[in-house]
Design a protein around this motif. Structure first.
Motif, mmCIF file in Angstrom:
data_model
loop_
_atom_site.group_PDB
_atom_site.id
_atom_site.type_symbol
_atom_site.label_atom_id
_atom_site.label_comp_id
_atom_site.label_asym_id
_atom_site.label_seq_id
_atom_site.Cartn_x
_atom_site.Cartn_y
_atom_site.Cartn_z
ATOM 1 N N UNK A 150 56.746 58.848 34.312
ATOM 2 C CA UNK A 150 56.618 59.019 35.642
ATOM 3 C C UNK A 150 55.291 58.373 36.372
ATOM 4 N N UNK A 151 54.285 58.044 35.660
ATOM 5 C CA UNK A 151 53.051 57.366 36.014
ATOM 6 C C UNK A 151 52.436 56.584 35.199
ATOM 7 N N UNK A 152 52.283 55.343 35.480
ATOM 8 C CA UNK A 152 51.366 54.425 34.873
ATOM 9 C C UNK A 152 50.034 54.310 35.574
ATOM 10 N N UNK A 153 49.003 54.391 34.658
ATOM 11 C CA UNK A 153 47.603 54.436 34.734
ATOM 12 C C UNK A 153 47.072 52.971 34.301
ATOM 13 N N UNK A 154 46.996 51.961 35.080
ATOM 14 C CA UNK A 154 46.581 50.816 34.454
ATOM 15 C C UNK A 154 45.017 50.189 34.996
ATOM 16 N N UNK A 155 44.291 50.186 34.129
ATOM 17 C CA UNK A 155 42.785 49.460 34.447
ATOM 18 C C UNK A 155 42.936 47.842 34.092
ATOM 19 N N UNK A 156 42.403 46.933 35.178
ATOM 20 C CA UNK A 156 42.307 45.716 34.703
ATOM 21 C C UNK A 156 41.128 45.188 34.403
ATOM 22 N N UNK A 157 40.867 44.955 33.171
ATOM 23 C CA UNK A 157 39.372 44.749 32.631
ATOM 24 C C UNK A 157 39.225 43.131 32.905
ATOM 25 N N UNK A 158 37.950 42.673 33.046
ATOM 26 C CA UNK A 158 37.493 41.409 33.312
ATOM 27 C C UNK A 158 37.817 40.384 31.789
ATOM 28 N N UNK A 159 38.389 40.952 30.941
ATOM 29 C CA UNK A 159 38.773 40.168 29.796
ATOM 30 C C UNK A 159 39.944 38.931 30.132
ATOM 31 N N UNK A 160 39.686 37.568 29.784
ATOM 32 C CA UNK A 160 40.571 36.630 29.927
ATOM 33 C C UNK A 160 40.724 35.662 28.953
ATOM 34 N N UNK A 161 40.922 36.371 27.615
ATOM 35 C CA UNK A 161 40.840 35.586 26.383
ATOM 36 C C UNK A 161 42.187 35.608 25.825
ATOM 37 N N UNK A 162 42.282 35.167 24.554
ATOM 38 C CA UNK A 162 43.563 35.027 23.960
ATOM 39 C C UNK A 162 44.254 36.466 23.721
ATOM 40 N N UNK A 163 45.439 36.524 23.314
ATOM 41 C CA UNK A 163 46.114 37.540 23.152
ATOM 42 C C UNK A 163 47.300 37.460 22.416
ATOM 43 N N UNK A 164 48.084 38.429 21.797
ATOM 44 C CA UNK A 164 49.460 38.170 21.068
ATOM 45 C C UNK A 164 50.520 39.354 21.705
ATOM 46 N N UNK A 165 49.863 40.166 22.498
ATOM 47 C CA UNK A 165 50.712 41.321 23.006
ATOM 48 C C UNK A 165 50.403 41.234 24.623
ATOM 49 N N UNK A 166 51.265 41.448 25.548
ATOM 50 C CA UNK A 166 51.243 41.300 26.799
ATOM 51 C C UNK A 166 51.769 42.423 27.543
ATOM 52 N N UNK A 167 51.282 42.841 28.639
ATOM 53 C CA UNK A 167 51.945 44.137 29.593
ATOM 54 C C UNK A 167 53.204 43.195 29.996
ATOM 55 N N UNK A 168 54.302 44.297 29.963
ATOM 56 C CA UNK A 168 55.688 43.988 30.519
ATOM 57 C C UNK A 168 55.899 44.497 31.628
ATOM 58 N N UNK A 169 55.887 43.826 32.973
ATOM 59 C CA UNK A 169 56.020 44.701 34.070
ATOM 60 C C UNK A 169 57.325 45.255 34.304
ATOM 61 N N UNK A 170 58.408 45.049 33.358
ATOM 62 C CA UNK A 170 59.631 45.779 33.384
ATOM 63 C C UNK A 170 59.512 47.308 32.979
ATOM 64 N N UNK A 171 58.465 47.577 32.291
ATOM 65 C CA UNK A 171 58.096 48.834 32.050
ATOM 66 C C UNK A 171 58.118 49.683 33.196
ATOM 67 N N UNK A 172 57.191 49.050 34.354
ATOM 68 C CA UNK A 172 57.064 50.024 35.270
ATOM 69 C C UNK A 172 58.245 50.391 36.315
ATOM 70 N N UNK A 173 59.653 49.626 36.180
ATOM 71 C CA UNK A 173 60.611 50.076 36.869
ATOM 72 C C UNK A 173 61.478 50.407 36.007
ATOM 73 N N UNK A 174 61.462 50.938 34.705
ATOM 74 C CA UNK A 174 62.224 51.345 33.578
ATOM 75 C C UNK A 174 62.740 52.791 34.117
ATOM 76 N N UNK A 175 61.752 53.452 34.295
ATOM 77 C CA UNK A 175 61.903 54.844 34.853
ATOM 78 C C UNK A 175 62.778 54.877 36.042
ATOM 79 N N UNK A 176 62.368 54.073 36.935
ATOM 80 C CA UNK A 176 63.138 54.374 38.382
ATOM 81 C C UNK A 176 64.783 53.869 37.967
ATOM 82 N N UNK A 177 64.859 52.774 37.192
ATOM 83 C CA UNK A 177 66.189 52.368 36.896
ATOM 84 C C UNK A 177 67.075 53.584 36.338
ATOM 85 N N UNK A 178 66.253 54.293 35.232
ATOM 86 C CA UNK A 178 66.828 55.444 34.397
ATOM 87 C C UNK A 178 67.197 56.355 35.410
#
Length: 146
Positions: free
Chosen positions: A108-136
């Protein structure tokens, strides 16, 4: 019956980075904003339930093990039945993409902090998670167009 309040608290990099080689990409960074983010996580989850996979729960430091309920999630567990165990409580779902793919529809609530990191990653935040509960919720509503 009391509802379980399901929340997520997480940090992402500037481009949505979440993980790198099984850790946070900024793991160990002692710059003030990273230290403050970790402290905030432990402050906000204090007194509540933290559900995550075994690796995430295993990484919780000793000081944080006594003032919150830690619960290890396993892939065979039914999400609805698992959450029912904590009716009337606030549950934070941790563990990143594999767990959020399953539990996002309950959040019901996503508390997301955006940090100044801007380097490599192999896992990413999926914006679809934010609307999954609304769709459900819409799927369960007798008139989904409302």
């Amino acid at each position: 019956m009391q509802q379980t309040v399901v929340r997520v608290i997480c940090a992402i990099g500037q481009s949505g980075q979440l993980g790198l080689n099984g850790e946070l990409p900024w793991e160990g960074n002692r710059d003030p904003e990273y230290v403050a983010d970790v402290a905030r996580f432990f402050d906000i989850t204090r007194g509540h339930v933290l559900m995550a996979g075994p690796k995430t729960i295993g990484a919780v430091p000793d000081f944080a093990r006594t003032d919150r309920t830690l619960f290890v999630l396993r892939s065979h567990m039914d999400p609805e039945e698992t959450l029912k165990q904590f009716a009337g409580r606030v549950v934070f779902i941790g563990g990143g993409p594999p767990v959020w793919d399953i539990y996002a529809r309950f959040v019901s609530h996503w508390d997301i902090t955006r940090l100044p990191y801007d380097g490599p990653a192999d896992r990413w935040f999926n914006p679809k998670w934010l609307t999954a509960s609304a769709r459900a919720e819409g799927d369960r509503h007798p008139n989904p167009s409302l």
